[in-house]
Design a protein around this motif. Sequence first.
Motif, short mmCIF file in Angstrom:
data_model
loop_
_atom_site.label_atom_id
_atom_site.label_comp_id
_atom_site.label_asym_id
_atom_site.label_seq_id
_atom_site.Cartn_x
_atom_site.Cartn_y
_atom_site.Cartn_z
N TYR A 57 0.86 -1.19 0.00
CA TYR A 57 0.00 0.00 0.00
C TYR A 57 0.89 1.23 0.00
N THR A 58 0.60 2.15 -0.92
CA THR A 58 1.35 3.40 -1.00
C THR A 58 0.37 4.54 -1.22
N ALA A 59 0.49 5.58 -0.40
CA ALA A 59 -0.27 6.80 -0.63
C ALA A 59 0.66 7.73 -1.39
N THR A 60 0.40 7.93 -2.69
CA THR A 60 1.33 8.67 -3.53
C THR A 60 1.10 10.17 -3.49
N GLU A 61 -0.13 10.58 -3.30
CA GLU A 61 -0.48 11.99 -3.18
C GLU A 61 -1.55 12.11 -2.11
N GLU A 62 -2.07 13.30 -1.90
CA GLU A 62 -3.04 13.49 -0.83
C GLU A 62 -4.23 12.55 -0.92
N HIS A 63 -4.76 12.38 -2.11
CA HIS A 63 -5.93 11.52 -2.29
C HIS A 63 -5.71 10.52 -3.42
N GLU A 64 -4.50 9.99 -3.49
CA GLU A 64 -4.20 8.94 -4.47
C GLU A 64 -3.45 7.84 -3.76
N VAL A 65 -3.88 6.60 -3.99
CA VAL A 65 -3.22 5.45 -3.36
C VAL A 65 -2.97 4.37 -4.40
N CYS A 66 -2.03 3.50 -4.07
CA CYS A 66 -1.72 2.36 -4.94
C CYS A 66 -1.64 1.09 -4.11
N PHE A 67 -2.13 0.02 -4.67
CA PHE A 67 -1.89 -1.33 -4.18
C PHE A 67 -1.07 -1.99 -5.28
N ASN A 68 0.23 -2.18 -5.01
CA ASN A 68 1.18 -2.60 -6.03
C ASN A 68 1.10 -1.61 -7.20
N ASP A 69 0.72 -2.06 -8.38
CA ASP A 69 0.70 -1.16 -9.54
C ASP A 69 -0.70 -0.65 -9.89
N LEU A 77 -9.20 10.32 1.19
CA LEU A 77 -8.34 9.14 1.26
C LEU A 77 -9.18 7.87 1.28
N ALA A 78 -10.28 7.88 2.02
CA ALA A 78 -11.16 6.71 2.07
C ALA A 78 -11.70 6.35 0.68
N GLN A 79 -12.09 7.35 -0.09
CA GLN A 79 -12.57 7.09 -1.45
C GLN A 79 -11.45 6.55 -2.33
N ALA A 80 -10.27 7.09 -2.20
CA ALA A 80 -9.15 6.62 -3.01
C ALA A 80 -8.83 5.15 -2.71
N ILE A 81 -8.83 4.79 -1.43
CA ILE A 81 -8.58 3.40 -1.04
C ILE A 81 -9.66 2.50 -1.61
N THR A 82 -10.91 2.91 -1.48
CA THR A 82 -12.04 2.12 -1.99
C THR A 82 -11.97 1.98 -3.50
N ASN A 83 -11.67 3.05 -4.20
CA ASN A 83 -11.56 2.99 -5.66
C ASN A 83 -10.44 2.06 -6.11
N ALA A 84 -9.30 2.13 -5.46
CA ALA A 84 -8.17 1.26 -5.83
C ALA A 84 -8.50 -0.20 -5.53
N ALA A 85 -9.10 -0.46 -4.39
CA ALA A 85 -9.47 -1.83 -4.03
C ALA A 85 -10.50 -2.38 -5.01
N PHE A 86 -11.46 -1.55 -5.38
CA PHE A 86 -12.48 -1.99 -6.33
C PHE A 86 -11.85 -2.31 -7.68
#
Length: 99
Positions: A57-69, A77-86
């Motif tokens: 898990y990497t938070a690359t910007e204020e509201h952007e996250v990555c799970f691997n690539d 942040l909660a929306q970004a995590i949810t979007n990436a997981a989805f």
Amino acid sequence: MNKTEVIARRILGWKLNRWDRWYDPEQGVFIHDFQPEESLDHALLIVKRLKSFGYTYTATEEHEVCFNDVCENGDTLAQAITNAAFTLADNSTIDDGWL
């Protein structure tokens, strides 16, 4: 299925008990009103679970996250995590061990 259902079923391994309540068979507990886009605590359950599967898990910007690539953003942040997981759960082959 909507985002919440895909994440709850495919990533967290939960079962829908009622329209507003999920059941976590691993913990033996009920989860009421699971809203990962709204609640950072709920979103962090997703992060914890994906980390247990070996995802980074990497938070690359204020509201952007990555799970691997797989990277996504959101208004929070909660929306970004949810979007990436989805994106990860909806577009990846999920190992049967996840369920």
